[in-house]
Motif scaffolding. Structure first.
Motif, mmCIF file in Angstrom:
data_model
loop_
_atom_site.group_PDB
_atom_site.id
_atom_site.type_symbol
_atom_site.label_atom_id
_atom_site.label_comp_id
_atom_site.label_asym_id
_atom_site.label_seq_id
_atom_site.Cartn_x
_atom_site.Cartn_y
_atom_site.Cartn_z
ATOM 1 N N PRO A 808 -14.635 48.581 -52.808
ATOM 2 C CA PRO A 808 -13.248 48.798 -53.254
ATOM 3 C C PRO A 808 -12.402 49.389 -52.142
ATOM 4 O O PRO A 808 -12.892 50.090 -51.254
ATOM 5 C CB PRO A 808 -13.407 49.787 -54.413
ATOM 6 C CG PRO A 808 -14.828 49.664 -54.837
ATOM 7 C CD PRO A 808 -15.607 49.324 -53.608
ATOM 8 N N ASP A 811 -6.187 48.089 -52.070
ATOM 9 C CA ASP A 811 -5.660 46.890 -52.719
ATOM 10 C C ASP A 811 -6.505 46.462 -53.920
ATOM 11 O O ASP A 811 -5.976 45.932 -54.905
ATOM 12 C CB ASP A 811 -5.585 45.737 -51.714
ATOM 13 C CG ASP A 811 -4.569 45.995 -50.614
ATOM 14 O OD1 ASP A 811 -3.548 46.644 -50.909
ATOM 15 O OD2 ASP A 811 -4.812 45.559 -49.472
ATOM 16 N N TYR A 812 -7.796 46.660 -53.812
ATOM 17 C CA TYR A 812 -8.722 46.269 -54.886
ATOM 18 C C TYR A 812 -9.582 47.491 -55.220
ATOM 19 O O TYR A 812 -10.730 47.612 -54.776
ATOM 20 C CB TYR A 812 -9.593 45.091 -54.445
ATOM 21 C CG TYR A 812 -8.792 43.837 -54.162
ATOM 22 C CD1 TYR A 812 -8.513 42.929 -55.183
ATOM 23 C CD2 TYR A 812 -8.299 43.577 -52.884
ATOM 24 C CE1 TYR A 812 -7.778 41.778 -54.929
ATOM 25 C CE2 TYR A 812 -7.559 42.435 -52.628
ATOM 26 C CZ TYR A 812 -7.301 41.539 -53.655
ATOM 27 O OH TYR A 812 -6.562 40.404 -53.409
ATOM 28 N N ARG A 867 -7.873 40.682 -60.859
ATOM 29 C CA ARG A 867 -7.827 39.803 -59.694
ATOM 30 C C ARG A 867 -8.802 40.300 -58.631
ATOM 31 O O ARG A 867 -8.942 41.506 -58.401
ATOM 32 C CB ARG A 867 -6.413 39.786 -59.115
ATOM 33 C CG ARG A 867 -6.231 38.877 -57.906
ATOM 34 C CD ARG A 867 -4.901 39.165 -57.204
ATOM 35 N NE ARG A 867 -3.770 38.914 -58.070
ATOM 36 C CZ ARG A 867 -3.142 37.739 -58.191
ATOM 37 N NH1 ARG A 867 -3.580 36.707 -57.489
ATOM 38 N NH2 ARG A 867 -2.102 37.619 -58.986
ATOM 39 N N SER A 868 -9.497 39.351 -57.996
ATOM 40 C CA SER A 868 -10.302 39.659 -56.816
ATOM 41 C C SER A 868 -9.755 38.838 -55.657
ATOM 42 O O SER A 868 -8.749 38.131 -55.800
ATOM 43 C CB SER A 868 -11.773 39.328 -57.047
ATOM 44 O OG SER A 868 -11.984 37.922 -56.988
ATOM 45 N N ARG A 869 -10.409 38.891 -54.539
ATOM 46 C CA ARG A 869 -9.964 38.102 -53.385
ATOM 47 C C ARG A 869 -10.231 36.613 -53.572
ATOM 48 O O ARG A 869 -9.847 35.801 -52.728
ATOM 49 C CB ARG A 869 -10.653 38.604 -52.111
ATOM 50 C CG ARG A 869 -10.194 40.007 -51.691
ATOM 51 C CD ARG A 869 -10.930 40.502 -50.462
ATOM 52 N NE ARG A 869 -10.378 41.772 -49.994
ATOM 53 C CZ ARG A 869 -10.753 42.966 -50.439
ATOM 54 N NH1 ARG A 869 -11.703 43.050 -51.371
ATOM 55 N NH2 ARG A 869 -10.203 44.061 -49.968
ATOM 56 N N GLN A 872 -8.355 35.006 -60.230
ATOM 57 C CA GLN A 872 -7.694 35.880 -61.190
ATOM 58 C C GLN A 872 -7.972 35.382 -62.601
ATOM 59 O O GLN A 872 -8.050 34.177 -62.847
ATOM 60 C CB GLN A 872 -6.181 35.883 -60.924
ATOM 61 C CG GLN A 872 -5.366 36.768 -61.848
ATOM 62 C CD GLN A 872 -3.884 36.707 -61.515
ATOM 63 O OE1 GLN A 872 -3.412 35.760 -60.887
ATOM 64 N NE2 GLN A 872 -3.135 37.712 -61.924
ATOM 65 N N LEU A 902 -14.120 35.621 -60.260
ATOM 66 C CA LEU A 902 -13.866 36.834 -59.478
ATOM 67 C C LEU A 902 -15.023 37.196 -58.555
ATOM 68 O O LEU A 902 -14.803 37.760 -57.473
ATOM 69 C CB LEU A 902 -13.601 38.009 -60.425
ATOM 70 C CG LEU A 902 -12.528 37.788 -61.497
ATOM 71 C CD1 LEU A 902 -12.517 38.954 -62.479
ATOM 72 C CD2 LEU A 902 -11.161 37.615 -60.858
ATOM 73 N N CYS A 919 -18.299 43.745 -57.132
ATOM 74 C CA CYS A 919 -17.265 43.272 -56.218
ATOM 75 C C CYS A 919 -15.989 44.044 -56.507
ATOM 76 O O CYS A 919 -15.886 44.741 -57.527
ATOM 77 C CB CYS A 919 -17.046 41.761 -56.310
ATOM 78 S SG CYS A 919 -16.171 41.201 -57.770
ATOM 79 N N ALA A 920 -15.016 43.949 -55.635
ATOM 80 C CA ALA A 920 -13.788 44.739 -55.752
ATOM 81 C C ALA A 920 -12.700 43.930 -56.449
ATOM 82 O O ALA A 920 -12.474 42.753 -56.126
ATOM 83 C CB ALA A 920 -13.313 45.161 -54.364
ATOM 84 N N VAL A 921 -12.014 44.575 -57.396
ATOM 85 C CA VAL A 921 -10.936 43.906 -58.134
ATOM 86 C C VAL A 921 -9.757 44.855 -58.318
ATOM 87 O O VAL A 921 -9.888 46.074 -58.169
ATOM 88 C CB VAL A 921 -11.401 43.411 -59.519
ATOM 89 C CG1 VAL A 921 -12.497 42.355 -59.385
ATOM 90 C CG2 VAL A 921 -11.891 44.580 -60.385
ATOM 91 N N GLN A 922 -8.617 44.292 -58.652
ATOM 92 C CA GLN A 922 -7.449 45.074 -59.042
ATOM 93 C C GLN A 922 -7.090 44.718 -60.484
ATOM 94 O O GLN A 922 -7.364 43.616 -60.959
ATOM 95 C CB GLN A 922 -6.263 44.793 -58.117
ATOM 96 C CG GLN A 922 -5.819 43.340 -58.093
ATOM 97 C CD GLN A 922 -4.620 43.101 -57.188
ATOM 98 O OE1 GLN A 922 -3.650 42.488 -57.595
ATOM 99 N NE2 GLN A 922 -4.710 43.571 -55.939
#
Length: 929
Positions: A808, A811-812, A867-869, A872, A902, A919-922
């Motif tokens: 993380p 941004d995420y 959302r991830s990289r 969404q 994601l 994993c990193a998400v927002q």
């Protein structure tokens, strides 16, 4: 066991001490009326229908909870006992409202279920003066999607309460109020559909009168036939019986199998009607010329006629096999790959991998184990020489310490969870170690809610305590372990004090739990995909192997290592060779002896190099045309990588890029939408075959109904395709040669199932392997004296801390954890087409703790965007305070909010398993749509 001699109905009888009079009589064929008593439950003795007369005793005794003493004289049919039995039955009948059995229209012979049957047995008639005392009728409760409650039929036998409280340990059902107002209630007298009921249906199976029943039996109890099988969902392997009427399965009941003892969960009991879904594939389909494969058009409710045309079986089979042959001849064997199924039978898995290896000509064959327990298998094969469990789940009955790590058993393996909860009831200490506090935490002695991605830090700290506080089993290590000194030395830097800031568990708690594990008389470890689905998944399992080895907690009842398998036949599919680097029974394709044996056995030259795994195949599908190993054609049977693979946009793009994709399935899955040829297959109740559960039990399922329309048995389809690829197979027996395929597989796996013939399986229904001869009962517990490693000793492997591939950041800032729900399974292709299951959990949700909801300005029920990289999704938020701060949990069964859009495809370097669990998400509020 000591014996007791006593007199029963004038006859001298010897029976085991402690056995009830009721069960002794039953074994001798003596029928005693009973209503509150049911096998598998603690005797209650409240209905008094089973009373017997004991010489010299003033009052009659309930036979279900009374054991004989030496010399005791018991009569089950004395005038006094029978008179009392009849009076109990008459009073119960007299109490029932007249219209109370309106749901049992077709049971005129037994309108009150077991009560009517026992009344007929004793020729009981309700006297008119008693009939005037009938209680008032009460409204029925039909608020639950699966079950109906008709308290007019209730005799307050307490079976439902004990089934819920003592068997399933859910504690939803109880008795409330007093005197004549006493009644069964759910929670605080809620409607059943509004209560905390998890719909296991144990109460329905226990009810003797129809007061609780499946809605599918309302008004009609009769069935045309009953067929025994195995549950088609998780890896527990519950034995079931299908009730069939008018060629449809109308209900399912639990069978007294070794894994479930008649218990079921909501999926096993009420998730059966997917087989009758109007969305079933019933005719072969071929993609229309010029219609592109668009991954953006994967949604429920689309009309396949816009994309595909109907075809004959001959045309579809010829196009499917012909396309593979063309690619093989033009680009070589490496251009083809296959994904087999862990939802089918052992026989199908075996033939599928044989087709890929002998027909395609490569080892590019894999299945869903790559996405769930590949790291567990890799570490177990390396450490103890076997990728299967050491002890069955039910062995928790013999444990006094149970470590559940990275698993949510009450949702993912509910019947297995009941054995754990039963163990806690009798005093065993459960420790839940997981970033999420799930339902099993309510029964835990200690809960270790460690920070996501810090499994190794926690486990190494526990190992440090065991070594530096001299809690090791030195005799075990000296006699049965390798690399002990190096392993111990490596742990120096991993003290609880050093690891506490990393894993988030205080040092004192780590020490307490480590000491408790090491000093327990029998300690068992069970884990799930929360352990395995990481880039350090293999390392996680290496630590668990070390934990059991340093303490000698393996090879005995109540000990050992148990990776809980996810799908109904993922163990069997792995055993049968659906792995790119292994032949059947985990014989490596690089082993020259194994390679030579299979070439001779199958009569064909074989590739001597390992094939590509699931994720690697997707990468190879998108490789440039110049790559000599570019994958151009695939055969996918019963798998749905367009929903199950990580980084779905990438996976779907890869599937859409294939020159020739053949999908064999029962529904138009998201993967099937991207196919060139779709072959309609058979669901589990439509076939006969064997499956192997998480306990290493090979179990037999029998065909209950016919496939719909032109759908065919999978075993037949594989053979038809093989013939069109030029393979000379000859399986001509019943059910498309299932027995012959099993016997061939048995030869290839002689060191595991050599003693399990098809005839034995038909006779016994379930046999545990290793089973090496016809008189071998099967070994439920292994590693008692040695390990199947080259030197017979466990191999210890020290591990260091490895971070997740994506962390993380500003941004995420949130961590995404994916997984399953109780009601839905895998990618939802089956369970979301089961009416009850979809009614219980109809929409995709994301779970956040209350503190995060407050911080984000959200409330339960709001729509959010995650959302991830890589992608969404939009879905509804749910409050779950078991989810840790800074994390979000999303189930992956919903195509409209596919969690794997994601996730990313970072792999464990050893097992090649993707990191689904981190994993990193927002997260932000989403506009209503």
């Amino acid at each position: 066991m000591s014996q007791v001699e006593f007199t029963l109905n004038g006859q001298s009888v010897q029976a085991p001490a402690g056995k009830s009079i009721f069960n002794i009589a039953k074994d001798l064929g003596i029928a005693i009326p009973h209503l509150c008593h049911k096998e598998g439950m603690t005797p209650d003795g409240n209905c008094r229908a089973c009373v017997v007369e004991i010489d010299g005793e003033r009052v009659l005794a309930p036979s279900c909870c009374r054991s004989p003493m030496p010399g005791m004289q018991v009569q089950t049919d004395s005038e006094r006992a029978v008179k009392s039995q009849k009076l109990v039955l008459e009073m119960l009948l007299a109490d029932l409202p007249e219209q109370g059995y309106k749901w049992l229209d077709d049971r005129a012979d037994a309108p009150h279920g077991e009560l009517s049957q026992w009344a007929e047995h004793h020729a009981v008639q309700v006297r008119p003066q008693l009939a005037e005392l009938r209680r008032e009728a009460v409204p029925a409760d039909v608020s639950h999607p699966a079950m109906a409650v008709n308290l007019d039929a209730c005799i307050q036998c307490n079976r439902c309460e004990r089934a819920c409280r003592d068997v399933q340990v859910n504690g939803v059902i109880g008795l409330a109020f007093r005197g004549s107002h006493t009644q069964v209630v759910f929670d605080l007298d809620d409607a059943m559909g509004e209560s905390s009921c998890v719909a296991c249906g144990e109460c329905v199976q226990a009810c003797p009168t129809g007061a609780l029943m499946p809605k599918t039996h309302m008004g009609a109890q009769s069935v045309d036939r009953q067929v025994d099988s195995v549950c088609p969902f998780c890896g527990v392997g519950c034995q079931i019986t299908y009730n069939v009427r008018d060629e449809k399965i109308i209900s399912v009941q639990g069978r007294d199998g070794p894994a479930n003892d008649s218990r079921l969960c909501v999926k096993g009991r009420f998730g059966f009607d997917y087989v009758h879904s109007p969305e079933r594939l019933t005719v072969p389909l071929i993609r229309k010329a010029g219609v592109p494969k668009d991954p953006a058009l994967l949604a429920r409710g689309l009309d396949w006629r816009d994309v595909f045309r109907e075809a004959t079986w001959e045309e579809a089979l010829q196009m499917a096999a012909g396309g593979w042959v063309d690619l093989r001849e033009r680009f070589g064997p490496k251009s083809l790959a296959g994904f087999g199924s862990a939802k089918g039978s052992n026989e199908e898995a075996y033939l599928f991998q044989k087709l890929v290896r002998t027909g395609f000509g490569s080892n590019n064959v894999d299945h869903c184990t790559r996405l769930c327990h590949a790291s567990s298998v890799a570490a177990l094969l390396e450490g103890v020489g076997s990728g299967a469990v050491s002890n069955p789940v039910r062995d928790v009955e013999h444990a006094d310490f149970i470590l559940v790590i990275g698993s949510n058993p009450t949702s993912n393996h509910p019947v297995a969870a009941t054995w754990m909860k039963n163990a806690a009831q009798r005093g065993a200490r459960i420790v839940l170690a997981d970033p999420r506090i799930t339902d099993i935490g309510r029964h835990a002695w200690r809960t270790l809610q460690f920070k996501p991605d810090t499994d190794v830090a926690l486990l190494n700290a526990m190992l440090h305590v065991i070594v530096y506080e001299n809690l090791c089993n030195e005799v075990f290590l000296r006699e049965r372990a390798d690399h002990v000194a190096e392993f111990k030395a490596h742990l120096h830097a991993f003290s609880p004090e050093a690891m506490a800031p990393i894993c988030g568990i205080d040092a004192a708690t780590i020490r307490e739990v480590a000491r408790a594990y090491a000093t327990s008389s029998a300690a068992m470890i069970l884990w799930g995909m929360g352990v395995s689905q990481h880039v350090h998944g293999t390392d996680n399992v290496r630590c668990l192997i070390a934990l059991a080895s340093l303490t000698g907690q393996i090879g005995r009842p109540g000990t050992g290592l148990h990776p809980l398998r996810g799908q109904n036949n993922v163990q069997g599919a792995s055993d049968a060779g659906l792995i790119p680097m292994m032949y059947p029974n985990y014989q490596r394709v690089t082993d020259t002896a194994a390679h030579a044996w299979f070439e001779d056995f199958w009569g064909q030259a074989l590739d001597a190099t390992p094939g590509y795994t699931v994720v690697e195949i997707m990468h190879k599908a998108l490789a440039p045309d110049s790559d000599p190993h570019k994958v151009r054609g695939m055969y996918i049977m019963g798998e749905n990588p367009a929903m199950s693979d990580p980084d779905l946009n990438h996976a779907r793009h890869a599937l859409a890029s294939l020159s020739h994709l053949v999908v064999q399935d029962i529904f138009m899955t998201e993967t099937a939408w991207l196919a060139d040829v779709v072959l309609p297959a058979s669901a589990w109740p439509e076939k006969t075959g064997s499956v192997s559960n998480t306990d290493r039990m090979v179990q037999l399922g029998l065909q209950a109904i016919q496939p719909p329309g032109q759908a065919r048995a999978d075993l037949a389809i594989i053979q038809d395709l093989a013939a069109r690829m030029g393979l000379q197979w000859a399986y001509a027996g019943p059910d498309h040669g299932v027995a012959e395929v099993f016997e061939e597989m048995r030869q290839a796996m002689a060191q595991a199932i050599g003693g399990i013939s098809w005839e034995r399986l038909q006779r016994e229904s379930s046999v545990t392997y290793p089973c090496l001869s016809a008189d071998d009962p099967g070994q439920a517990i292994v590693f008692g004296t040695e390990f199947p490693t080259p030197d017979g000793r466990v191999q210890l492997h020290p591990v260091d801390l490895v971070l997740a591939a994506e962390q993380p950041d500003a941004d995420y800032p949130f961590v995404l954890i994916t997984g399953r729900q109780l009601e839905h399974w895998h990618t939802g292709s089956m369970t979301r087409r089961a009416q009850v299951l979809d009614a219980l959990e109809p929409a995709a949700t994301a779970s956040l703790c209350g503190a995060d909801l407050l911080r984000l300005g959200l409330a339960a029920g709001d729509r959010i965007s995650v959302r991830s990289r890589r992608g969404q999704v939009h879905l509804q938020v749910r409050q779950d305070d078991g989810t840790p701060l800074g994390a979000v949990f999303i189930p992956f069964a919903y195509v409209e909010a596919a969690a794997n859009v994601l996730t990313h495809a970072a792999l464990d370097p050893v097992a090649k398993i993707p990191e689904f669990k981190y994993c990193a998400v927002q997260i932000e509020a989403a506009a209503l749509r």
